[in-house]
Design an enzyme around this catalytic site. Structure first.
Site, mmCIF file in Angstrom:
data_model
loop_
_atom_site.group_PDB
_atom_site.id
_atom_site.type_symbol
_atom_site.label_atom_id
_atom_site.label_comp_id
_atom_site.label_asym_id
_atom_site.label_seq_id
_atom_site.Cartn_x
_atom_site.Cartn_y
_atom_site.Cartn_z
ATOM 1 N N ASP A 1 -12.008 22.159 -27.767
ATOM 2 C CA ASP A 1 -12.029 21.167 -26.647
ATOM 3 C C ASP A 1 -10.565 21.501 -25.794
ATOM 4 O OD1 ASP A 1 -9.981 19.790 -27.817
ATOM 5 O OD2 ASP A 1 -11.187 18.599 -28.864
ATOM 6 N N LYS B 1 -14.122 22.462 -20.611
ATOM 7 C CA LYS B 1 -14.017 22.869 -19.314
ATOM 8 C C LYS B 1 -14.532 21.776 -18.117
ATOM 9 C CE LYS B 1 -14.749 27.827 -19.715
ATOM 10 N NZ LYS B 1 -15.581 29.177 -19.527
ATOM 11 N N MET C 1 -4.036 8.715 -24.718
ATOM 12 C CA MET C 1 -4.850 8.718 -23.460
ATOM 13 C C MET C 1 -4.487 7.744 -22.637
ATOM 14 S SD MET C 1 -8.317 9.902 -25.546
ATOM 15 C CE MET C 1 -8.200 8.443 -26.649
#
Length: 516
Positions: free
Chosen positions: A37, A59, A173
């Site tokens: 990833d 991607k 995150m």
């Protein structure tokens, strides 16, 4: 019956290749298919051996990542083809890594799996920025929270519970939701003066740290243009960052350096650069391999038959030394066949390769290049009344003419130029290299020969090389890099210490020849 493979859910750590576990590193060598990833560090990706099947599931298509359901299908599909599938995930597979969902997909298809834990970013990234998540004098608990909620809702963060529990808070995150996180903590009663920090690109070259408070972190992060991936830390331990910071004090902190040597040939250099704080991408642009052409093999056989006629053996690279003795063994001989000769080497690396076999080099120039070795031999071999000295030069198919030009100046020397291995352009890492060039995600590239410059340019495709800082060994390499528009500095010699000094002292003198 269909042969079923196996999947290893493998943590890649927070980015630095040195934080990869021993087992994870072994699996990268053994696996058939690597599914990775976008949070896997480029340094880790560059370590994957050439020839492996790489599937990038990080991607972006437009503005969306590859759906998790599709990633699950890829793992199942490749395992059903009988492959050893390495699912390489940033950090740890089970810490907000959706590893559980992938295992559930594998269980439904009866596909065997293993889980390989990885060093996780909520501990490693603060450590690299001088922030211990716990400290006996300050805090004895740590809470790790995701700042990104699952699409479609899900449980919201209980800020009141976090504030009441005390301890260090680590949010992953959370760049996009930073304002909401800080507002939630303040509304739950946290002091606006509580120390806080946001840490971008921890453990890799782009590492940055912004220290503030719960009240001011949003403003400071915006002014510093902090981007993902970043870790948010809230707690008294943030006060320790200035005193405990260690990585930014290393001499090569912030450098991302591409090393273009063949696999296994730049290990010592890469290790030394990492010790000094650099992130190092191993991108071998050439590879060495035994000759296979019939004419070359026949010439090797002829010269070995008359090896006793030669007085001096010239070896121009460590691999050349290794390959020469391999050829002796392959033809039923050993080093005793060369015991009557003197040995000439181009530099310290080749000298060390001989020393590993118990052989002391007789000739080595002060400057490690072909012209200097040729001059040294021309000045010391032959002479009046001594007759002709027969010299055998065992080297690569891409060897330069510098050494031969110097030997021709001495009529007392008779030489044979013998190709014992081929140097060819490697293609395995072209994707990594091209992305680095397009995004200018490196600070320097190290070239040890003009052939590495050629390989670099070929693998780069049509990407512009203008302005790239090239650290070169020798004038020929420098000229090749400059012809392609690169800025160059030239190491005085090809040894690891000289190259490291050149990189560390660029623009400060001390072993560096500045050009342009």
């Amino acid at each position: 019956m269909e042969r079923i493979g196996k999947v290893w859910l493998t943590g890649a750590g927070p980015g630095s290749s040195e934080l990869l576990t021993v087992k994870a590193k072994r699996l990268l060598s053994e696996g058939d298919c690597i599914v990775y990833d976008r949070l896997v560090g480029k340094e880790v990706i560059s370590m994957i051996p050439a020839g492996k099947e790489l599937i990038d599931v990080g991607k972006r298509t437009g503005r969306h990542t590859i759906p998790q359901e599709m990633i699950n299908e890829i793992l199942v599909r490749e395992a059903k083809r009988g492959k050893k599938v390495i699912r390489l995930k940033g950090g740890d597979p089970f810490l907000f890594g959706r590893g559980g969902e992938e295992i559930e997909a594998l269980l439904r298809e009866d596909i065997p799996f293993e889980v390989v834990p990885g060093i996780t970013s909520p501990v490693a990234v603060p450590s690299y920025s001088g922030i211990p998540v716990t400290h006996r004098d300050h805090v004895s608990a740590v809470h790790i929270v995701t700042g990104h909620q699952r699409d479609g809702g899900g449980k919201k963060i209980c800020y009141k519970g976090l504030v009441d529990a005390g301890g260090t808070l680590v949010f992953l995150m959370g760049v996009r939701t930073l304002p909401d996180i800080m507002e939630g903590l303040l509304d739950a009663g946290m002091s606006p003066d509580m120390p806080a920090a946001i840490l971008q690109d921890g453990t890799v070259a782009g590492q940055r740290r912004v220290l503030a408070t719960v009240k001011t972190l949003k403003k400071e992060a915006e002014e510093q243009r902090i981007k993902a991936p970043s870790v948010i830390i809230v707690g008294e331990v943030c006060r320790l960052a200035e005193d405990f910071a260690w990585r930014e004090k290393l001499p090569l902190f912030g450098e991302r350096i591409i090393v273009t040597r063949p696999n296994g040939r730049g290990d010592k250099l890469e290790e030394r650069l990492r010790e000094l704080g650099a992130e190092v991408l191993s991108v071998p642009v050439i590879r060495t391999e035994p000759v296979t052409e019939k004419e070359k093999l026949e010439k090797i056989s002829r010269e070995l038959e008359r090896l006793k006629e030669y007085q001096v053996l010239v070896l121009t690279s460590p691999y050349g030394a290794e390959r020469f003795f391999q050829v002796l063994t392959e033809t039923g001989r050993d080093m005793r066949a060369a015991a009557h000769m003197k040995f000439a080497v181009i530099g310290q690396g080749t000298k060390d390769a001989l020393a590993a076999r118990g052989i002391v080099a007789d000739f080595m120039p002060e400057r490690y290049d072909g012209a200097s070795l040729g001059r040294l031999l021309a000045e010391n071999l032959g002479g009046e009344g001594a007759g002709k000295t027969k010299v055998l030069i065992a080297r690569s198919s891409l060897g330069g003419e510098e050494i031969l030009k110097e030997l021709r100046e001495n009529d007392s020397i008779e030489y044979t130029d013998l190709v014992i291995y081929d140097t060819v352009i490697a293609e395995g890492c072209s994707g990594v290299l091209r992305s680095c060039i397009e995004e200018r995600e490196f600070t320097k590239a190290v070239f040890t020969s003009s052939s590495t410059v050629e390989g670099f340019c070929r693998m780069a495709g049509g990407g512009s090389l203008e302005g790239i800082c090239a650290v070169c060994i020798g004038e020929k390499t420098r000229q090749a890099a400059e012809m392609r528009g690169m800025r160059t500095v030239t190491a005085l010699n090809a040894g690891v210490d000289e190259l490291v000094a050149c990189i560390c002292n660029q623009g400060k003198g001390g072993g560096v020849r500045k050009v342009n």
